[in-house]
Design a protein around this motif. Structure first.
Motif, PDB file in Angstrom:
ATOM      1  N   PRO A  55      36.566   1.711  -6.970  1.00 28.00           N
ATOM      2  CA  PRO A  55      37.162   1.173  -8.247  1.00 28.00           C
ATOM      3  C   PRO A  55      37.960  -0.099  -7.799  1.00 28.00           C
ATOM      4  N   ARG A  56      38.060  -0.806  -8.878  1.00 29.27           N
ATOM      5  CA  ARG A  56      38.663  -2.204  -8.592  1.00 29.27           C
ATOM      6  C   ARG A  56      40.077  -1.928  -8.524  1.00 29.27           C
ATOM      7  N   TYR A  57      40.817  -1.090  -9.062  1.00 33.98           N
ATOM      8  CA  TYR A  57      42.361  -0.742  -8.768  1.00 33.98           C
ATOM      9  C   TYR A  57      42.513  -0.215  -7.344  1.00 33.98           C
ATOM     10  N   GLN A  58      43.368  -0.647  -6.619  1.00 34.05           N
ATOM     11  CA  GLN A  58      43.696  -0.526  -5.218  1.00 34.05           C
ATOM     12  C   GLN A  58      44.107   0.957  -5.123  1.00 34.05           C
ATOM     13  N   ILE A  59      45.035   1.551  -6.206  1.00 35.82           N
ATOM     14  CA  ILE A  59      45.446   2.505  -5.985  1.00 35.82           C
ATOM     15  C   ILE A  59      44.551   3.671  -6.137  1.00 35.82           C
ATOM     16  N   LEU A  60      43.536   3.551  -6.959  1.00 40.44           N
ATOM     17  CA  LEU A  60      42.388   4.476  -7.008  1.00 40.44           C
ATOM     18  C   LEU A  60      41.637   4.356  -5.795  1.00 40.44           C
ATOM     19  N   ARG A  61      41.342   3.337  -5.351  1.00 39.18           N
ATOM     20  CA  ARG A  61      40.504   3.068  -3.834  1.00 39.18           C
ATOM     21  C   ARG A  61      41.335   4.008  -2.788  1.00 39.18           C
ATOM     22  N   LYS A  62      42.811   3.938  -2.731  1.00 40.75           N
ATOM     23  CA  LYS A  62      43.274   4.429  -1.804  1.00 40.75           C
ATOM     24  C   LYS A  62      43.429   5.946  -1.941  1.00 40.75           C
ATOM     25  N   GLN A  63      43.211   6.610  -3.030  1.00 37.42           N
ATOM     26  CA  GLN A  63      43.114   7.882  -3.251  1.00 37.42           C
ATOM     27  C   GLN A  63      41.723   8.560  -3.043  1.00 37.42           C
ATOM     28  N   GLY A  64      40.832   7.511  -2.594  1.00 36.80           N
ATOM     29  CA  GLY A  64      39.483   8.027  -2.230  1.00 36.80           C
ATOM     30  C   GLY A  64      38.509   8.187  -3.584  1.00 36.80           C
ATOM     31  N   TYR A  65      38.899   7.449  -4.598  1.00 36.19           N
ATOM     32  CA  TYR A  65      37.969   7.897  -5.768  1.00 36.19           C
ATOM     33  C   TYR A  65      36.726   6.932  -5.655  1.00 36.19           C
ATOM     34  N   ARG A  66      35.869   7.209  -6.306  1.00 35.17           N
ATOM     35  CA  ARG A  66      34.441   6.258  -6.304  1.00 35.17           C
ATOM     36  C   ARG A  66      34.261   6.449  -8.113  1.00 35.17           C
ATOM     37  N   VAL A  67      33.644   5.515  -8.581  1.00 36.25           N
ATOM     38  CA  VAL A  67      33.234   5.243  -9.746  1.00 36.25           C
ATOM     39  C   VAL A  67      31.675   4.989 -10.101  1.00 36.25           C
ATOM     40  N   LEU A  68      31.028   5.946 -10.913  1.00 33.24           N
ATOM     41  CA  LEU A  68      29.795   5.698 -11.322  1.00 33.24           C
ATOM     42  C   LEU A  68      29.769   5.105 -12.717  1.00 33.24           C
ATOM     43  N   ILE A  69      29.199   3.882 -12.968  1.00 32.08           N
ATOM     44  CA  ILE A  69      29.162   3.283 -14.070  1.00 32.08           C
ATOM     45  C   ILE A  69      28.073   3.602 -15.040  1.00 32.08           C
TER      46      ILE A  69
END
Length: 105
Positions: A55-69
Protein backbone atom coordinates in the motif's frame (compact mmCIF):
# COMPACT_ATOMS: atom_id res chain seq x y z
CA UNK A 1 2.46 -24.26 -3.59
CA UNK A 2 -1.10 -23.07 -3.11
CA UNK A 3 -2.12 -20.88 -0.23
CA UNK A 4 -5.44 -21.07 1.57
CA UNK A 5 -7.49 -17.89 1.18
CA UNK A 6 -9.81 -16.88 4.00
CA UNK A 7 -11.93 -13.79 4.47
CA UNK A 8 -12.72 -12.04 7.70
CA UNK A 9 -16.32 -11.25 8.59
CA UNK A 10 -15.51 -7.60 7.86
CA UNK A 11 -14.30 -8.45 4.36
CA UNK A 12 -17.45 -10.48 3.71
CA UNK A 13 -19.63 -7.60 4.92
CA UNK A 14 -17.79 -5.11 2.71
CA UNK A 15 -18.14 -7.38 -0.33
CA UNK A 16 -21.87 -7.70 0.36
CA UNK A 17 -22.13 -3.91 0.63
CA UNK A 18 -20.47 -3.47 -2.79
CA UNK A 19 -22.67 -6.12 -4.41
CA UNK A 20 -25.88 -4.71 -2.92
CA UNK A 21 -24.90 -1.23 -4.07
CA UNK A 22 -24.34 -2.47 -7.63
CA UNK A 23 -27.66 -4.35 -7.56
CA UNK A 24 -29.46 -1.23 -6.38
CA UNK A 25 -27.84 1.08 -8.93
CA UNK A 26 -27.94 -1.32 -11.88
CA UNK A 27 -29.49 -4.80 -11.66
CA UNK A 28 -28.99 -8.24 -10.16
CA UNK A 29 -27.18 -9.56 -13.22
CA UNK A 30 -24.59 -6.79 -13.01
CA UNK A 31 -24.23 -7.39 -9.26
CA UNK A 32 -23.65 -11.10 -9.82
CA UNK A 33 -21.04 -10.30 -12.44
CA UNK A 34 -19.34 -7.92 -10.00
CA UNK A 35 -19.31 -10.60 -7.28
CA UNK A 36 -17.83 -13.15 -9.68
CA UNK A 37 -15.10 -10.69 -10.73
CA UNK A 38 -14.19 -10.02 -7.09
CA UNK A 39 -14.16 -13.72 -6.22
CA UNK A 40 -11.97 -14.53 -9.22
CA UNK A 41 -9.47 -11.78 -8.34
CA UNK A 42 -9.33 -12.90 -4.70
CA UNK A 43 -8.76 -16.53 -5.64
CA UNK A 44 -5.74 -15.54 -7.77
CA UNK A 45 -4.01 -14.93 -4.44
CA UNK A 46 -4.05 -18.67 -3.72
CA UNK A 47 -1.55 -19.22 -6.54
CA UNK A 48 0.48 -16.04 -6.13
CA UNK A 49 -0.13 -14.10 -2.91
CA UNK A 50 2.41 -11.46 -3.86
CA UNK A 51 0.64 -10.23 -7.01
CA UNK A 52 -0.76 -7.42 -4.90
CA UNK A 53 1.26 -4.32 -4.18
CA UNK A 54 2.44 -2.77 -0.98
CA UNK A 55 0.00 0.00 0.00
CA UNK A 56 1.06 3.58 -0.57
CA UNK A 57 0.34 4.56 3.05
CA UNK A 58 3.24 3.67 5.32
CA UNK A 59 0.98 2.86 8.27
CA UNK A 60 -0.61 0.06 6.22
CA UNK A 61 2.77 -1.18 4.99
CA UNK A 62 4.06 -1.34 8.56
CA UNK A 63 1.06 -3.46 9.54
CA UNK A 64 1.93 -5.95 6.80
CA UNK A 65 -0.94 -5.28 4.45
CA UNK A 66 -0.78 -5.84 0.72
CA UNK A 67 -3.36 -4.54 -1.73
CA UNK A 68 -4.74 -6.19 -4.84
CA UNK A 69 -6.14 -3.60 -7.22
CA UNK A 70 -9.11 -4.69 -9.30
CA UNK A 71 -11.07 -2.53 -11.74
CA UNK A 72 -12.65 -0.28 -9.11
CA UNK A 73 -11.91 -2.05 -5.87
CA UNK A 74 -9.02 -2.59 -3.49
CA UNK A 75 -8.55 -5.91 -1.70
CA UNK A 76 -6.50 -5.55 1.48
CA UNK A 77 -4.87 -8.71 2.75
CA UNK A 78 -1.94 -10.20 4.65
CA UNK A 79 0.20 -13.21 3.77
CA UNK A 80 1.38 -15.78 6.31
CA UNK A 81 4.04 -17.81 4.50
CA UNK A 82 4.58 -20.16 7.44
CA UNK A 83 0.92 -21.24 7.40
CA UNK A 84 0.50 -20.82 3.61
CA UNK A 85 -2.43 -18.53 4.36
CA UNK A 86 -3.79 -15.36 2.76
CA UNK A 87 -6.26 -13.47 4.94
CA UNK A 88 -8.55 -10.94 3.26
CA UNK A 89 -9.30 -8.10 5.66
CA UNK A 90 -11.22 -5.62 3.52
CA UNK A 91 -12.55 -5.00 0.04
CA UNK A 92 -13.35 -1.36 -0.68
CA UNK A 93 -14.15 0.86 -3.60
CA UNK A 94 -11.08 2.88 -4.62
CA UNK A 95 -13.11 6.08 -4.36
CA UNK A 96 -13.83 5.55 -0.67
CA UNK A 97 -11.68 6.81 2.19
CA UNK A 98 -10.19 3.35 2.53
CA UNK A 99 -7.47 4.39 4.99
CA UNK A 100 -10.12 5.13 7.61
CA UNK A 101 -11.85 1.83 6.89
CA UNK A 102 -8.64 -0.18 7.24
CA UNK A 103 -7.58 1.66 10.39
CA UNK A 104 -10.91 0.63 11.93
CA UNK A 105 -10.15 -3.07 11.57
Amino acid sequence: MKYDVVRTDTADALIRKIVFYVAEKFDCETATKKLNELEKAIMLLADDPYIGERPRYQILRKQGYRVLITQKDLVFYKVDDAKKLVTIYAVVDQRQDYLSIIRGL
